[in-house]
Scaffold this motif. Structure first.
Motif, short mmCIF file in Angstrom:
data_model
loop_
_atom_site.label_atom_id
_atom_site.label_comp_id
_atom_site.label_asym_id
_atom_site.label_seq_id
_atom_site.Cartn_x
_atom_site.Cartn_y
_atom_site.Cartn_z
N VAL A 150 0.89 -1.17 0.00
CA VAL A 150 0.00 0.00 0.00
C VAL A 150 0.92 1.21 0.00
O VAL A 150 1.63 1.43 0.98
CB VAL A 150 -0.89 0.04 1.26
N CYS A 151 0.95 1.95 -1.10
CA CYS A 151 1.85 3.11 -1.14
C CYS A 151 1.04 4.39 -1.17
O CYS A 151 -0.20 4.37 -1.18
CB CYS A 151 2.79 3.01 -2.34
N GLY A 152 1.72 5.51 -1.21
CA GLY A 152 1.05 6.81 -1.24
C GLY A 152 0.10 6.93 -2.43
O GLY A 152 -0.97 7.55 -2.32
N THR A 153 0.48 6.33 -3.54
CA THR A 153 -0.36 6.38 -4.73
C THR A 153 -1.71 5.69 -4.47
O THR A 153 -2.75 6.14 -4.94
CB THR A 153 0.36 5.71 -5.92
N ASP A 154 -1.67 4.58 -3.73
CA ASP A 154 -2.93 3.89 -3.41
C ASP A 154 -3.85 4.77 -2.57
O ASP A 154 -5.07 4.72 -2.71
CB ASP A 154 -2.63 2.57 -2.69
N GLY A 173 -2.31 -2.16 -5.99
CA GLY A 173 -1.09 -2.94 -5.78
C GLY A 173 -0.28 -2.95 -7.05
O GLY A 173 -0.34 -3.90 -7.82
N HIS A 174 0.46 -1.86 -7.31
CA HIS A 174 1.13 -1.78 -8.61
C HIS A 174 2.51 -2.41 -8.60
O HIS A 174 3.01 -2.80 -9.65
CB HIS A 174 1.13 -0.35 -9.16
N VAL A 175 3.11 -2.55 -7.42
CA VAL A 175 4.38 -3.28 -7.36
C VAL A 175 4.18 -4.52 -6.50
O VAL A 175 3.67 -4.45 -5.39
CB VAL A 175 5.51 -2.39 -6.82
N GLY A 227 10.21 -1.60 -3.04
CA GLY A 227 8.95 -1.43 -3.77
C GLY A 227 8.96 -0.28 -4.76
O GLY A 227 9.99 0.04 -5.36
N CYS A 228 7.80 0.34 -4.93
CA CYS A 228 7.68 1.40 -5.94
C CYS A 228 8.51 2.61 -5.56
O CYS A 228 9.00 3.34 -6.42
CB CYS A 228 6.22 1.78 -6.16
N GLY A 229 8.71 2.83 -4.24
CA GLY A 229 9.52 3.96 -3.81
C GLY A 229 10.96 3.84 -4.29
O GLY A 229 11.60 4.84 -4.65
ZN LIG Z 1 3.47 3.12 -5.45
#
Ligand SMILES: [Zn+2]
Ligand SMILES: [Zn+2]
Length: 357
Positions: free
Chosen positions: A32-36, A54-56, A154-156
């Motif tokens: 769960v990232c900031g984008t979510d 969940g992109h990554v 992750g995405c970061g």
């Molecule tokens: Zn992300």
């Protein structure tokens, strides 16, 4: 995620029939990232709800139809630990892709978990299985890299690899990173690896600053305990009045953009990485902060397959020493995602992990 601000629902999907060159990943971890959180707030344009966020994501190749190859040319087999680049269908033919060489601005580009609809299938990591469309960029997770290392970055980490490329750090540079979220923490680690002399992280709270130190920061400035003037003074004292060669914004705050140019030296560089959604306007004085300062300002949008591959190499070389795994502090099952998104929204953990199986 049926719609912005609606509760996350658990739904069942049919196991997809795989076309030639397709695969099915059994999910080990997503995040769960900031984008979510932006997605849940409905703050990103062109999102085809319902979506499976969940992109990554990382997992094990469960099934494939026909041979699947990694981006660096090796053959995958069922049971391999596999990761994939979330961006797909970049066309390679449009103005953005060819003439401007900005493939992250290609209009055909789609992103798992963000611009792929759940109506089209299992295109997101908050799911027990993810459909690997033919042509998706695949890689084997290096043997020395755990799932926890990968998803902690992750995405970061991908964003930070691109941010470091844009920052053009020279050996010995003083680098300031604004923000100690998942992107900022990876930027701190990569600025150190890229040869920075001094790395300063600005953020909060104290626990996050302690993690920034373990990621490689020499100095941390507590956002909650200092004013912008005090931070400028401390940076000036630290650098003999020179200030930072490079300042990288990874906070998503309009206030940070007002402060950042003041922290850069004359002829320095300011890279804006954190504004993935419109957080509002920043007030700058063009004379003092840009023109007279001879400041270079660069944006940084999305990432490319090369950043994905470089992120993997960085993990393989450095994850034993750099604690990326500590960024993924807390793990949630599929039926706990409404709690996970609330905690990500409240920024109580650097990153919530999703473990669907
Ligand atoms: Zn992300
Ligand atoms: Zn294109």
């Amino acid at each position: 995620m049926p719609a912005p601000l609606a509760p996350i629902e658990v739904r069942e999907f049919a196991v997809p029939d795989l076309p030639e060159g397709g695969g099915l990943l059994r999910t080990a971890y997503s995040e769960v990232c900031g984008t979510d959180v932006h997605l849940w707030h409905g703050r990103l344009a062109g999102v085809p709800y319902p979506i499976i966020p969940g992109h990554v994501t990382a997992g094990i190749l469960d099934r494939s139809r026909g041979p699947l190859n990694t981006i660096d040319g090796s053959r995958l087999k069922e049971g391999d630990r596999v990761v994939f680049f979330d961006v797909h269908r970049t066309c390679g033919r449009c103005m953005a892709c060819t003439v401007n060489r900005t493939p992250t601005r290609c209009a055909s580009r789609r992103v798992y978990g963000i611009t792929d609809s759940a109506d089209d299938g299992l295109f997101g990591g908050w799911s027990q299985a993810v459909y690997l469309e033919p042509g998706v960029t695949l890689a084997k997770l290096p043997d020395s890299v755990t799932f926890e290392d990968y998803i902690g970055g992750g995405c970061g980490l991908l964003t930070a690899v691109h941010g470091i490329e844009r920052a053009g750090i020279q050996l010995g540079d003083t680098v300031v990173v604004q923000g100690t979220g998942a992107v900022g923490l990876s930027l701190v680690a990569l600025a150190r690896i890229a040869g920075a002399g001094t790395v300063v992280a600005i953020g909060a709270p104290a626990g996050r600053l302690a993690l920034a130190t373990r990621m490689g920061a020499d100095e941390t400035f507590d956002l909650a305990a200092t004013t912008a003037d005090e931070r400028l003074e401390r940076l000036s004292a630290l650098t003999g009045g020179q200030l930072a060669d490079v300042v990288i914004e990874a906070s998503g705050s309009p206030k940070a953009v007002e402060e950042g140019p003041h922290l850069a030296r004359n002829g320095g560089r300011y890279v804006i990485v954190g504004h993935y959604t419109n957080a509002g306007d920043s007030r700058l004085n063009a004379h003092e902060q840009i023109n007279r300062k001879h400041l270079e300002i660069r944006g940084c949008w999305g990432s490319e397959a090369g950043h994905f591959l470089r992120a993997l190499r960085m993990l393989e070389r450095h994850a034993r020493r750099v604690p990326w795994r500590e960024i993924g502090a807390k793990t949630y099952a599929l039926d706990e995602l409404n709690v996970a998104i609330r905690e990500a929204e409240a920024l109580t953990v650097p990153k919530a992990l999703v473990k669907p199986n």
